[in-house]
Design a protein around this motif. Structure first.
Motif, short mmCIF file in Angstrom:
data_model
loop_
_atom_site.label_atom_id
_atom_site.label_comp_id
_atom_site.label_asym_id
_atom_site.label_seq_id
_atom_site.Cartn_x
_atom_site.Cartn_y
_atom_site.Cartn_z
N ALA B 95 0.66 -21.38 -10.43
CA ALA B 95 0.44 -19.97 -10.77
C ALA B 95 1.77 -19.25 -10.86
CB ALA B 95 -0.45 -19.31 -9.72
N THR B 96 2.02 -18.60 -12.00
CA THR B 96 3.31 -17.94 -12.15
C THR B 96 3.17 -16.43 -12.23
OG1 THR B 96 3.40 -17.89 -14.58
CG2 THR B 96 4.12 -19.92 -13.52
N THR B 97 4.15 -15.76 -11.66
CA THR B 97 4.32 -14.31 -11.80
C THR B 97 5.75 -14.04 -11.34
OG1 THR B 97 3.52 -12.13 -11.13
CG2 THR B 97 3.34 -13.87 -9.49
N TYR B 98 6.10 -12.79 -11.16
CA TYR B 98 7.42 -12.51 -10.60
C TYR B 98 7.35 -12.55 -9.08
CZ TYR B 98 9.07 -10.94 -15.22
OH TYR B 98 9.43 -10.88 -16.54
N GLY B 99 8.47 -12.85 -8.48
CA GLY B 99 8.52 -12.97 -7.02
C GLY B 99 8.06 -11.70 -6.31
N VAL B 100 8.43 -10.55 -6.85
CA VAL B 100 8.05 -9.29 -6.19
C VAL B 100 6.53 -9.17 -6.10
CG1 VAL B 100 10.13 -7.96 -6.69
CG2 VAL B 100 8.33 -8.10 -8.44
N PHE B 101 5.83 -9.62 -7.15
CA PHE B 101 4.37 -9.46 -7.17
C PHE B 101 3.68 -10.55 -6.34
CE2 PHE B 101 5.67 -7.87 -11.55
CZ PHE B 101 5.86 -6.59 -11.11
N ALA B 102 4.22 -11.75 -6.41
CA ALA B 102 3.63 -12.84 -5.64
C ALA B 102 3.73 -12.58 -4.14
CB ALA B 102 4.33 -14.16 -5.97
N THR B 103 4.76 -11.83 -3.75
CA THR B 103 4.97 -11.61 -2.32
C THR B 103 4.40 -10.27 -1.88
OG1 THR B 103 7.18 -10.72 -2.78
CG2 THR B 103 7.02 -13.05 -2.25
N ARG B 104 5.02 -9.19 -2.33
CA ARG B 104 4.63 -7.87 -1.83
C ARG B 104 3.20 -7.54 -2.21
NH1 ARG B 104 9.57 -5.01 -4.78
NH2 ARG B 104 11.28 -6.13 -3.82
N ARG B 105 2.78 -7.93 -3.41
CA ARG B 105 1.48 -7.51 -3.91
C ARG B 105 0.34 -8.42 -3.45
NH1 ARG B 105 1.36 -3.22 -8.12
NH2 ARG B 105 -0.85 -2.89 -8.39
N ILE B 123 2.88 -21.63 -6.23
CA ILE B 123 3.25 -20.35 -6.81
C ILE B 123 4.69 -20.45 -7.29
CG2 ILE B 123 3.62 -17.90 -6.34
CD1 ILE B 123 1.48 -18.16 -4.18
N VAL B 124 4.89 -20.18 -8.57
CA VAL B 124 6.23 -20.29 -9.15
C VAL B 124 6.63 -18.88 -9.59
CG1 VAL B 124 7.64 -21.42 -10.89
CG2 VAL B 124 5.74 -22.66 -9.82
N ALA B 125 7.71 -18.37 -8.98
CA ALA B 125 7.99 -16.94 -9.02
C ALA B 125 9.31 -16.63 -9.68
CB ALA B 125 7.97 -16.40 -7.60
N LEU B 183 14.19 -20.09 -11.85
CA LEU B 183 15.23 -19.64 -12.77
C LEU B 183 14.69 -19.94 -14.16
CD1 LEU B 183 18.28 -21.11 -10.84
CD2 LEU B 183 17.45 -18.75 -10.81
N ARG B 184 14.63 -18.93 -14.99
CA ARG B 184 13.93 -19.08 -16.27
C ARG B 184 14.91 -18.98 -17.43
NH1 ARG B 184 11.40 -12.95 -17.00
NH2 ARG B 184 13.36 -12.09 -17.74
N GLY B 185 14.37 -19.20 -18.61
CA GLY B 185 15.19 -19.10 -19.81
C GLY B 185 16.16 -20.26 -19.88
N ASN B 186 17.40 -19.98 -20.31
CA ASN B 186 18.42 -21.02 -20.37
C ASN B 186 19.03 -21.19 -19.00
OD1 ASN B 186 18.45 -21.84 -23.16
ND2 ASN B 186 19.11 -19.75 -23.59
#
Lengths: 282, 329
Positions: B95-105, B123-125, B183-186
């Motif tokens: 499951a992916t999202t941003y770290g801020v949402f996976a944790t705080r939310r 969870i991949v953040a 770490l995403r993108g290039n």
């Protein structure tokens, strides 16, 4: 192996007697510690009787059966009703019910999934429906016909995650998912503190096929469950109007209490009274 | 991808690359590619996201396995709950999202729906620490601290593309809930092919006698460059890379610390509750009295800005690591 019985085949009288048996178990359990979430348990007894002794497909001797129907009790504090149902279903020993809420008992006042027959950790409200969505998706991937039933409550609808889950269930067209929305009108601080009406309209607006019934009317419960079997691309919501303490006048008429605590002598009186009226009913 | 990340002073637009370092070869979307490869032989792997599929590199998996991919919309509590339900039917959800949402939310869901039942969800953040210029709403600067309090949760902060690919395979293989920084993108390639990642194992990358750097995440890349630069100045800096935050390789950290006179920790995270705290706790438990200098983010919210500007300002560069070590005297 129990299968869901064909529509129209329900023996309403037998299911009503089962509900009385569940209530009797619950009263005995609450007496043990002198306390418990008995009002909620008595209120939902008819629904659990209909589920475990008519609607659900499961095998008490093979709880891991992949194609079993799942019942997720999201309101973990209703555990008293679940323990009674699991005992009657032959999943946990009836004698164990006496340990309800005691130290080291598996039969906690709020459910943990380490107890046989429990499909989810309830209690942190707002968790059950989303996990039901995930289970329904997993069963679909496996091409299983099994369905997922999630009990949740009117107060629990105040948790935003309930609506996140409701949105996703209709988006994913999870027609094997059934929400049993217990509206008993009480929550921790007393009568429902935030108006949730119109409950059924909310579920309809979220894309659910919704019915609204008296959750203490066995015929209505069995009928609504039968209607919910339809695989028509829509998740099903059954709004259950239930009476906390149903079947036990002294609890029905008490202040609408989220948590019920009285002394042992009073419990004995309540149980004696219940046995008298239940005996007459049977 | 955009070159904005390498041009100080420019504000990043949503979705632009936050490349973590310059001068190295890079791989695009190492996580998504690794997951799509894994999916071929693992029909139990499913993918989920909460309206951030494009920005968490998971689209290669979606494109390969559309029937095993679910976008739940902007609803992170439900993202974790649905993943938990899928895991209960024998699936292995990523499951992916941003770290801020996976944790705080979604914290209660990670703790109770996943970890309490030891469910097999990964969870991949994205946007860990200071890898976005979007400010405090998007910078997961305290995620490691938050997540390490959850019993039974495995926590990984990979350094580069090679390690992301290896860690993706490793966490798919190991039963249990995982929080992995993405770490995403290039993403630069720091470790050569053949680098072995093992959950829970630290890896000594440099030997040194004057000072010992203990690092995690992309700060290991900075620390490697710093160690090489220091060597030219006659300073011998050892380097221990600790990609697994939990379970923490206390044994390796204690052994490494025993051989140097001064410890420097380096992390893309606040200096409280993360790697630095773990190292200090480890030294205390092992009865090792050593000075520890902590490189990382301060205990405050970080402003918006271009990523290189912010990383330079807050000391997440190899130059800053060199300067901190020279300042030790």
């Amino acid at each position: 192996m129990l299968r869901n019985s064909p529509p129209g085949s329900a023996d309403i009288g037998a299911l009503e007697r089962k509900a009385i048996q569940l209530r009797h178990h619950m009263l005995t359990m609450a007496r043990g510690q002198g306390q418990g979430y008995i009002g909620q348990g008595l209120g939902i007894a008819d629904v659990l009787a209909a589920l475990y002794f008519h609607e659900l497909r499961y095998d008490p001797h093979n709880l891991a059966w992949a194609d079993r129907d799942r019942f997720l009790l999201s309101t973990g504090h209703y555990s008293i009703a679940l323990w009674a149902a699991l005992a009657e279903a032959g999943i946990i020993p009836v004698e164990e019910l006496a340990t309800y809420g005691a130290d080291n008992s598996r039969l906690e006042m709020s459910t943990l999934d380490t107890t046989p027959g429990v499909e989810v950790i309830g209690g942190s409200l707002g968790h059950g429906l989303g996990q039901g969505v995930g289970q329904a998706l997993g069963l679909r991937i496996d091409k299983s016909e099994a369905r997922v039933f999630v009990e949740l409550s009117d107060g629990e609808m105040q948790e935003g995650s309930t609506w996140e889950a409701a949105m996703s269930a209709s988006h994913f067209k999870l027609d094997g998912l059934v929400a049993l929305v217990d509206c008993n009108g009480i929550q921790a601080d007393g009568p429902v503190v935030l108006d949730m009406e119109p409950v059924a309209d909310k579920w309809r607006a979220f894309g659910w096929q919704t019915s609204e019934i008296d959750g203490n009317d066995m015929k209505a419960v069995v009928g609504a469950l039968a209607d919910a079997r339809e695989r028509n691309g829509k998740p099903k919501a059954i709004v259950l109007r239930t009476l906390p303490g149903k079947g036990v006048p002294r609890i029905e008429t008490s202040e609408k209490s989220h948590f019920f605590r009285i002394d042992v002598a009073q419990w004995d009186g309540i149980i004696a009274e219940f046995e008298k009226t239940a005996g007459a009913a049977q | 991808m955009s070159g904005a990340a390498t041009e100080a002073g420019r504000t990043l637009a949503m979705g632009q690359d936050e490349a973590v370092g310059g001068g190295r070869q890079s791989v695009e979307a190492p996580f998504g590619k690794a997951l799509a490869r894994l999916g071929q032989n693992r029909p139990d792997i499913v993918g989920l996201t909460a309206d951030l599929g494009k920005y968490t590199d998971i689209l290669p998996f979606r494109d390969a396995f559309p029937d095993r991919f679910f976008n739940v919309g902007m609803a992170e509590q439900n993202l974790v709950a649905v993943a938990a339900g899928l895991a209960r039917t024998g699936k292995v959800p990523f499951a992916t999202t941003y770290g801020v949402f996976a944790t705080r939310r979604a914290y209660d869901f990670v703790a109770i729906a996943l970890a309490h039942s030891n469910l097999n969800v990964k969870i991949v953040a994205g946007l860990p620490g200071l890898t976005t210029g979007y400010g405090g709403t998007h910078q997961a600067i305290e995620d490691l601290a938050l997540m390490r309090m959850i019993p039974g949760l495995t926590i990984i902060d990979p350094c580069d593309a090679t390690e992301i690919e290896a860690a993706t395979e490793a966490i798919a293989e190991r039963h249990g809930p995982v929080y992995m920084r993405l770490l995403r993108g290039n993403v630069p390639v720091v470790f050569e092919a053949g680098y072995r990642f093992e959950i829970g194992k630290a890896r000594q990358l440099r030997k040194g006698s004057d000072v010992g750097i203990i690092s995690t995440g992309f700060m290991t890349e900075r620390a490697l460059d710093a160690a090489d630069a220091l060597r030219k100045q006659g300073i011998s800096a050892g380097l221990l890379h600790v990609p697994t935050i939990k379970p923490f390789d206390a044994e390796a950290v204690a052994a490494f610390a025993a051989g140097v006179s001064h410890i420097v920790t380096a992390e893309n995270h606040v200096v409280v509750g993360g790697l630095a705290s773990l190292v200090v706790e480890t030294l205390f438990d092992a009865d090792i009295a050593k000075k520890v200098t902590r490189i990382g983010l301060p205990d405050r919210y970080i402003e918006c800005g271009a990523v290189p500007t912010l990383q330079a300002k807050y000391g997440l560069t190899s130059e800053a690591v060199v300067a901190a070590i020279i300042a030790l005297g």
